[in-house]
Design a protein around this motif. Structure first.
Motif, PDB file in Angstrom:
ATOM      1  N   TYR A   1       0.800  -1.230   0.000  1.00  0.00           N
ATOM      2  CA  TYR A   1       0.000   0.000   0.000  1.00  0.00           C
ATOM      3  C   TYR A   1       0.833   1.280   0.000  1.00  0.00           C
ATOM      4  CZ  TYR A   1      -3.202  -3.648   1.491  1.00  0.00           C
ATOM      5  OH  TYR A   1      -3.897  -4.814   1.569  1.00  0.00           O
TER       6      TYR A   1
ATOM      7  N   LEU B   1      -3.257   2.635   7.395  1.00  0.00           N
ATOM      8  CA  LEU B   1      -3.965   1.352   7.540  1.00  0.00           C
ATOM      9  C   LEU B   1      -3.513   0.613   8.798  1.00  0.00           C
ATOM     10  CD1 LEU B   1      -3.890   0.213   3.797  1.00  0.00           C
ATOM     11  CD2 LEU B   1      -5.903   0.999   5.074  1.00  0.00           C
TER      12      LEU B   1
ATOM     13  N   LEU C   1     -11.498   1.200   2.222  1.00  0.00           N
ATOM     14  CA  LEU C   1     -10.257   0.435   2.414  1.00  0.00           C
ATOM     15  C   LEU C   1      -9.987  -0.461   1.211  1.00  0.00           C
ATOM     16  CD1 LEU C   1     -10.785  -0.871   6.074  1.00  0.00           C
ATOM     17  CD2 LEU C   1      -9.568   1.180   5.344  1.00  0.00           C
TER      18      LEU C   1
END
Ligand code: FES
Ligand code: FE2
Length: 459
Positions: free
Chosen positions: A303, A310, A360
């Motif tokens: 990511y 996160l 997400l």
């Protein structure tokens, strides 16, 4: 319309005579051992406290669908928390109206009706008696409402947290929570969609009075001593001097954390001022645990810039939020105290998961929740045992009848230390026992007030 049945129990009295001198038992700076050891006081609490004020019952995510149920307790009352066929959440007494046996013996499930295992009376999940075997054996009409299950007359939720009370005069739940509702909001709002769902629980039982746990819920005084081994372990694993014991270097009162009392017995201990306000700030506070580096590397690989935001979703929120008498939010957990007897209590830690509201990456949610479980293995496994050992040892100490007092006067009488705010809240340094002095005022108020209590049944 439902039928209310008033409960007539003058507080703290037996046959019209005052049982105890409550002002003697709970004073401003000390409490008498009897309030932790006396079975009659415990019995009165089960009505006056776990009946007279809002008690946490369950989370809405535990009964997500129509006809879902779970079994719980409110004080010593066994309950079935059910979402009925119309979506209404009810707290039914898990007690058959025939001869009183536990109606539902399952922890959870989905059922439109419950059949009593003893003689087979059958109840709809609205609480109404649906039928009895061989009704020709009864001379009277079995549709009399007195045979319907008793219910908690007031059940309300605040953002998914379900509370109940028998007190018809209690303030609406949101008003009762008052200023602590905002702290609960902040705890929720850092999660996607502003919500969490309950997963499984870590269950402890200790041989001590339930108040010992609540007295500890905002206690910043014991941490460096009671949890020293855990904190030192964190230091060793972290390989740095910024975690664990480092947090309690010099005086904890000199650190940027504090406690606030918000009324009705509710309080919180706020360590969030220590938090660096940046993605990864919360993650950086997390104590060491197996697999942490692997997850961090994998999140960074997958990511990139977003990885730390996160990972923060897996981090434990550094605030302890306590709603009197039985509910705490601690890290990522919901902690619930369930009295079982004057000297026996369950302390249950419900884990929580985040849900994807669409914001997400789809493949991140399972990993965040797996990591959330791992991070929760820190304090709940290695810290709670320290606390429970203290509770059991206090209960033993309190069996010495002639050594009568428990002191809670840290910070009491020092000018300027405890601050009263215009909104009625009170702040004090983290090691102060002001929170305990305040929740005992609420305890005494509830124990000595004649309350407008009732149960209800379907008509
Ligand atoms: S006790 Fe439930 S049917 Fe008899
Ligand atoms: Fe502790």
């Amino acid at each position: 319309m439902t039928a209310l049945e008033k409960i007539n129990s003058p507080p703290g009295q037996l046959g019209g005579t005052a049982l105890y001198d409550w002002d003697y038992l709970v004073q401003e700076d000390r409490a008498h051992r009897l309030i932790y050891t006396d079975p009659a006081i415990f019995e009165a609490e089960m009505t006056q406290i776990f009946g007279g004020t809002w008690t946490y019952l369950a989370h809405e995510s535990e009964v997500p669908n129509e006809n879902d149920f779970i079994t719980r307790h409110m004080g010593l009352r066994p309950l079935i928390i059910v979402r009925d066929g119309e979506g209404k959440i009810r707290a039914l007494y898990n007690r058959c109206t025939h001869r009183g046996t536990t109606l539902c013996r399952w922890d959870k499930g989905n059922a439109k009706s419950f059949q009593c295992p003893y003689h087979g009376w059958n109840f709809l999940n609205t609480g109404r008696l649906r039928g009895v075997p061989w009704p020709d054996g009864y001379a009277e009409d079995m549709r009399d409402p007195k045979y319907n299950l008793a219910q908690v007359p007031r059940v309300e939720s605040y953002r998914g947290f379900i509370f109940g009370t028998l007190n018809l005069d209690a303030l609406p739940l949101a008003e009762h929570l008052g200023p602590i509702a905002k702290i609960i909001d902040e705890w929720l709002d850092r999660n996607p969609g502003g919500k969490v769902v309950v997963c499984e629980a870590n269950r402890f039982r200790f041989k001590g009075n339930w108040k010992l746990a609540y007295d500890n819920s905002c206690d910043g005084y014991h941490v460096a001593y009671s949890h020293r081994s855990l904190l030192e372990t964190e230091n060793r694993f972290a390989g740095e001097n910024a975690k664990g014991m480092a947090y309690y270097r010099n005086s904890p009162d000199a650190q940027p954390m504090y406690m606030r009392y918000t009324g009705h017995g509710n309080h919180f201990k706020d360590k969030r001022p220590n938090l660096e306000k940046r993605p990864g700030g919360l993650w950086a506070l997390e104590s060491a645990h197996p697999g942490m580096e692997h997850y961090e590397a994998e999140f960074l690989r997958r990511y990139g810039d977003r990885a730390f935001a996160l990972l923060d979703l897996a981090g434990s929120e550094p605030v302890n939020i306590n709603v009197f008498p039985n509910f705490s939010l601690l890290g990522n957990h919901i902690q619930v105290f369930e009295p079982l007897g004057v000297a026996e209590t369950n302390a249950i830690w419900y884990g929580t998961m985040v849900v994807n509201d669409g914001s997400l990456p789809a493949d991140a949610v399972t990993d965040i929740n797996a990591l959330r479980m791992r991070t929760q293995e820190g304090f709940p496994n290695f810290g709670e045992v320290d606390d429970i050992a203290n509770f059991e040892q206090i209960q033993r100490g309190l069996m010495a009848v002639e050594d009568e007092w428990v002191y809670m006067h840290r910070g009491f009488g020092i000018p300027g230390r405890v601050k009263q705010h215009p909104d009625g809240t009170i702040t004090a340094p983290a090691t102060d026992e002001a929170f305990m002095r305040e929740h005992f005022k609420e305890w005494k108020r509830l124990m000595t007030t004649r309350q407008n209590l009732a149960i209800t049944r379907e008509p």
